[in-house]
Scaffold this motif. Structure first.
Motif, short mmCIF file in Angstrom:
data_model
loop_
_atom_site.label_atom_id
_atom_site.label_comp_id
_atom_site.label_asym_id
_atom_site.label_seq_id
_atom_site.Cartn_x
_atom_site.Cartn_y
_atom_site.Cartn_z
N GLY A 142 -6.79 -6.98 -3.02
CA GLY A 142 -8.16 -6.91 -2.53
C GLY A 142 -9.17 -6.75 -3.65
N THR A 143 -10.40 -7.22 -3.40
CA THR A 143 -11.48 -7.03 -4.37
C THR A 143 -12.33 -5.83 -4.01
OG1 THR A 143 -12.79 -8.63 -3.10
CG2 THR A 143 -11.58 -9.47 -4.98
N THR A 144 -12.12 -5.27 -2.82
CA THR A 144 -12.83 -4.05 -2.42
C THR A 144 -11.90 -3.23 -1.52
OG1 THR A 144 -13.75 -5.16 -0.46
CG2 THR A 144 -15.12 -5.13 -2.44
N GLY A 145 -12.04 -1.91 -1.58
CA GLY A 145 -11.36 -1.02 -0.64
C GLY A 145 -9.86 -0.95 -0.78
N ARG A 146 -9.24 -0.23 0.16
CA ARG A 146 -7.79 -0.03 0.18
C ARG A 146 -7.09 -1.35 0.50
NH1 ARG A 146 -5.13 4.43 -1.86
NH2 ARG A 146 -5.84 6.38 -0.94
N PRO A 147 -5.90 -1.57 -0.07
CA PRO A 147 -5.16 -2.79 0.26
C PRO A 147 -4.68 -2.78 1.71
CG PRO A 147 -3.81 -1.32 -1.07
CD PRO A 147 -5.18 -0.71 -1.03
N SER B 99 -3.32 -10.60 -9.51
CA SER B 99 -3.18 -12.06 -9.56
C SER B 99 -4.35 -12.71 -10.28
CB SER B 99 -3.05 -12.63 -8.14
OG SER B 99 -4.16 -12.28 -7.35
N LEU B 100 -5.11 -11.88 -11.03
CA LEU B 100 -6.20 -12.32 -11.91
C LEU B 100 -7.43 -12.85 -11.17
CD1 LEU B 100 -4.18 -14.01 -14.82
CD2 LEU B 100 -4.75 -11.60 -14.46
N LYS B 101 -7.61 -12.43 -9.93
CA LYS B 101 -8.85 -12.74 -9.22
C LYS B 101 -9.93 -11.74 -9.64
CE LYS B 101 -7.25 -14.88 -4.92
NZ LYS B 101 -5.81 -14.70 -4.89
N LEU B 102 -11.16 -12.23 -9.72
CA LEU B 102 -12.28 -11.42 -10.15
C LEU B 102 -12.70 -10.43 -9.08
CD1 LEU B 102 -14.41 -11.21 -12.49
CD2 LEU B 102 -15.81 -12.79 -11.14
N LYS B 103 -12.86 -9.16 -9.46
CA LYS B 103 -13.41 -8.15 -8.56
C LYS B 103 -14.90 -8.00 -8.86
CE LYS B 103 -9.34 -5.19 -7.80
NZ LYS B 103 -8.87 -3.80 -7.87
#
Length: 629
Positions: A209-214, A603-607
Motif C-alpha cells: 500500500g501507498t497509505t495506511g495499514r496493509p 515492489s518499488l511503487k512510489l508512495k
C-alpha cells in the motif's frame, strides 16, 4: 468452444494438483537451479539442480511436517524470506498440506510483521534466518496464536529461554519430521491435496500500500490454477525456456511466475540477491525473465553513463545507436500491425546492422546472450526505454495486473507486442472501461476479497464480480490496453486542468539519464513543480568529468552546475507538454528515494504522500510567493 477455453475451464482445483500432474509427467526433468556459495565464500557460487521428483520429495516432506505440527486446511503459514529455492518449496509444501501461505517481505519491520501475523492468524512462521526470527521474538507477546517458527538458515540462531518449548525448529528438522510422518502415514499428503477445493484459501498477500495499514488479499487455489493454465495457453513461454527468477516472491508478480512454471514445466533459476543479478545473468543465460521498470531504467542509464565515460566519440555513437534502435523498433511494430511482418526499410536495416555490432550485441551479452523476452510489470515503463531495448533485440513485454487480480491480467502477446501498452487480457479475463476512465476487471483471477474487511472489499468489488482497479486506461479497437495513471494520483490544478503526473514522470525519465525518481506536484496549485532524485552512480560519473570529483552525492546535487544540467532536460521535456503540464520549478533531493526510508513500496511503487510529507519544506519553497501560471 476453443481448445484454449476448454483447457482453462477444465483446470484442476488447485496448484497442488497441477504440481502432482507436473511431477508425474516429467519426474526426471530439471525443475530448479539455485546457487550454493563456495565454502571459502570467495569464489563463484556453485549452481545445483533439482528435478521435479526431487523437488516433490522435499515439498511433501515440508507438507507432512506441517501436518505433524497441527496445520489444518486453510490454516495460515507465514513466509518471511527473500527469494530462494526454499521459499518455493515451502510455499508448495504449505499448499500441499491444504494450508494457506501468508507472504511477508523480509524488509518488513517487526511492528508491521507482527500486525500481518496477527491479522492473518498465522499458526506457523517460516522465517529465513536469525533476523526474521528476532522480529517474531520481539513481538511474541502479541502473537499468542503463533505456535511455531521454522528457520530456513539457522546460522547465528541462539536458544532463547523465553521461547516456549518446541517453538523454534529448523527447516531441515521440519523436513526430517515430515519424512518420518510420511513413512508412518504414506497417504497423508495425497489425501490433503485430494481434499482441496477450488475456493479454498491458498495465499494471503498483504498489499504494502501507498497509505495506511496493509490489507490482506484473499487468493483461493482457483486463482493460481487459472493463472497457471492461462499463462500456459498464452504461448509466451515453453518447456525449453530457462527463467531467471529474482523478483520478491512475497509480491504477487513473483508468485504468479511459479504457477506458470509448474504448468509449462520449464527450468527456473532462483536467486533473489539483487547484487548478484549482473554476475548471474551470464551464468544462468536465461531465455526469459521478469523485472520491474526500474531495473530496465537502471540498465539503460548505466549503459549511457559508460558510453559517456568513454569520451565524446563513444557517447555520440551510443546516442546515435539509441535513436536507431527506437526508430527500428517503431518501424517494425508499425509494419507488423499492418502486414504481420517486422520488415523495415533497407536503409534503416543497414544502420541497425552497424549499431548492432557496435552497441546492441554487447548489451545482449550482458543479459546472458539468450534472452528471448523480458516481462515488465508492477509500474509503467517509459515507451522510449521500451523501444530502445526492443530495437537492441531485448523484447520487453509489458503486462498488467494487481494483487487483487492475481498479478497477470494483461500481457503483450509475443511477436505482436506493442511498446507503450500492457497488451491484451489473458484468456478468460474480461475488461471494460468505466465512464470516468477507470479499468474494471472480471474473471477467475479476481480475489475473494480483503481478509476480515468486508467494507473495504465492497468498495472495490461489485456483486457481479467486476473489480475496480483504481487505474485509468484506454483500450484500442483491437483490445490493447494502455495505462495512463492511477485514479487517485490524477492532479487537478487550481485552474481546473487535470494532469496525469505519471505520464510526465515517465517522459522525464526517458529524456534524462540522470534521473532515478521524480514526483510531479500540482494538485490545487496554479502550476506544476517536481521533486527529483538523481541516480547516484550516473551523476557521480558526470561530476567526475565536470569539476566536481571527490564530492559526495549530496554535495553534487547541491551544486549549481548540476541544477543547470537538469534544468536543460526539464526545458526539453516541457517543449512536448501542454502549458499547464510544464514543470515550472524543481528541487533536487539530497538522497534517492528508497524502500528503507518508506518512499517506495517493496515492489518499488512510489508512495507519493510519504515523499510529499518528508520533503514538504522543498514544496513550500517552490510555491512561496509564486504567481506563475
Amino acid at each position: 468452444m476453443s481448445d484454449t477455453q476448454t483447457l482453462i475451464e477444465n483446470r484442476p482445483p488447485s496448484v497442488a494438483v497441477l504440481f502432482a500432474e507436473r511431477v508425474a509427467a516429467t519426474p526426471d526433468a530439471e525443475a530448479f537451479r539455485y546457487p550454493v556459495p563456495s565454502a571459502s565464500g570467495q569464489g563463484p557460487d556453485e549452481w545445483k539442480s533439482l528435478s521435479w521428483s526431487e523437488a516433490a520429495e522435499r515439498v511433501h516432506a515440508v507438507a507432512a511436517g506441517l501436518i505433524g505440527l497441527g496445520v489444518e486446511p486453510e490454516d495460515r503459514v507465514a513466509l518471511a524470506s527473500a527469494t530462494r529455492i526454499e521459499w518455493i518449496l515451502a510455499d508448495l509444501g504449505v499448499m500441499c498440506a491444504g494450508g494457506a501461505t501468508t507472504t511477508i517481505y523480509p524488509s518488513t519491520n517487526a511492528e508491521e510483521s507482527a500486525y500481518i501475523l496477527a491479522d492473518s492468524e498465522s499458526r506457523v512462521l517460516i522465517a529465513e534466518d536469525a533476523v526474521q526470527l528476532a522480529k517474531a521474538r520481539e513481538r511474541r507477546a502479541e502473537l499468542p496464536g503463533l505456535r511455531h517458527v521454522v528457520v530456513i538458515d539457522a546460522t547465528g540462531v541462539e536458544p532463547d529461554a523465553a521461547d516456549p518449548e518446541g517453538w523454534v525448529l529448523t527447516l531441515a528438522e521440519l523436513e526430517a519430521r515430515g519424512a518420518a510422518y510420511l513413512a508412518a502415514t504414506p497417504g497423508a499428503v495425497k489425501e490433503r491435496v485430494g481434499a482441496i477445493t477450488s475456493d479454498q484459501l491458498a495465499t494471503l498477500i498483504y498489499t504494502s500500500g501507498t497509505t495506511g495499514r496493509p490489507k490482506g488479499v484473499r487468493l483461493p487455489h482457483d486463482n493460481w490454477s487459472y493463472m497457471a493454465r492461462a499463462i500456459g495457453a498464452s504461448g509466451l513461454v515453453n518447456a525449453d525456456d530457462v527463467q531467471y527468477l529474482w523478483l520478491p516472491l512475497a509480491h504477487v508478480f513473483g508468485k504468479v511466475l511459479t504457477s506458470g512454471q509448474i504448468e509449462v514445466g520449464h527450468v527456473t533459476a532462483v536467486d533473489g540477491r539483487i547484487d548478484k543479478i549482473i554476475d548471474n545473468l551470464p551464468v544462468v543465460q536465461p531465455t526469459y525473465m521478469a523485472a520491474v521498470p526500474r531495473i530496465f531504467e537502471k540498465v539503460y542509464n548505466g549503459v549511457a553513463a559508460k558510453a559517456r565515460a568513454g569520451g565524446p566519440a563513444k557517447y555520440k555513437i551510443f546516442r546515435w545507436a539509441a535513436e536507431v534502435a527506437r526508430e527500428y523498433a517503431k518501424a517494425g511494430q508499425d509494419n507488423f500491425r499492418r502486414t504481420g511482418t517486422r520488415s523495415v526499410p533497407f536503409a534503416l536495416s543497414a544502420k541497425h546492422k552497424v549499431a548492432d555490432a557496435l552497441v546492441y550485441s554487447k548489451l545482449r551479452e550482458a543479459f546472458g546472450g539468450r534472452l528471448r523476452a523480458a516481462v515488465s510489470g508492477s509500474a509503467a515503463l517509459s515507451p522510449e526505454i521500451g523501444y530502445f531495448f526492443a530495437g537492441a533485440g531485448i523484447h520487453i513485454l509489458e503486462g498488467y495486473g494487481l494483487t487483487e487480480s492475481s498479478a497477470a491480467s494483461f500481457v503483450n502477446p509475443g511477436e505482436a507486442y506493442r511498446t507503450g501498452t500492457v497488451g491484451k487480457p489473458l484468456p478468460g479475463t474480461e475488461v471494460r472501461i468505466a465512464d470516468d476512465g477507470e479499468i474494471l476487471l472480471r474473471g477467475p483471477g479476481i480475489m475473494q476479497g480483503y481478509h476480515g474487511q468486508p467494507e473495504k472489499t465492497a468498495e472495490v468489488l461489485e456483486p457481479d464480480g467486476w473489480l475496480h482497479t483504481g487505474d485509468i486506461g484506454e483500450l484500442s479497437t483491437d483490445g490493447y490496453l494502455r495505462i495512463t495513471d492511477r485514479k487517485k494520483d490524477l492532479i487537478k490544478t487550481s485552474g481546473g486542468k487535470y494532469i496525469a503526473p505519471t505520464e510526465i514522470e515517465i517522459q522525464f525519465k526517458a529524456a534524462c539519464p540522470f534521473v532515478s525518481n521524480i514526483v510531479v506536484i500540482g494538485a490545487d496549485r496554479n502550476f506544476c513543480t517536481a521533486l527529483i532524485a538523481l541516480d547516484e552512480p550516473t551523476v557521480l560519473g558526470w561530476a567526475k568529468e565536470n569539476g566536481l570529483d571527490g564530492r559526495s552525492y549530496a554535495e553534487v546535487v547541491a551544486a549549481p552546475a548540476t541544477r543547470e544540467l537538469i534544468q536543460g532536460y526539464a526545458a526539453r521535456v516541457n517543449e512536448g507538454l501542454q502549458r499547464w503540464q510544464t514543470i515550472k520549478k524543481f528541487r533536487l533531493l539530497p538522497r534517492d528515494l528508497d524502500v528503507e526510508h518508506g518512499d517506495l513500496t517493496p515492489s518499488l511503487k512510489l508512495k507519493r504522500p510519504a515523499v510529499e510529507r518528508e520533503f514538504q519544506h522543498l514544496i513550500d519553497e517552490m510555491y512561496q510567493g509564486a504567481r506563475e501560471s
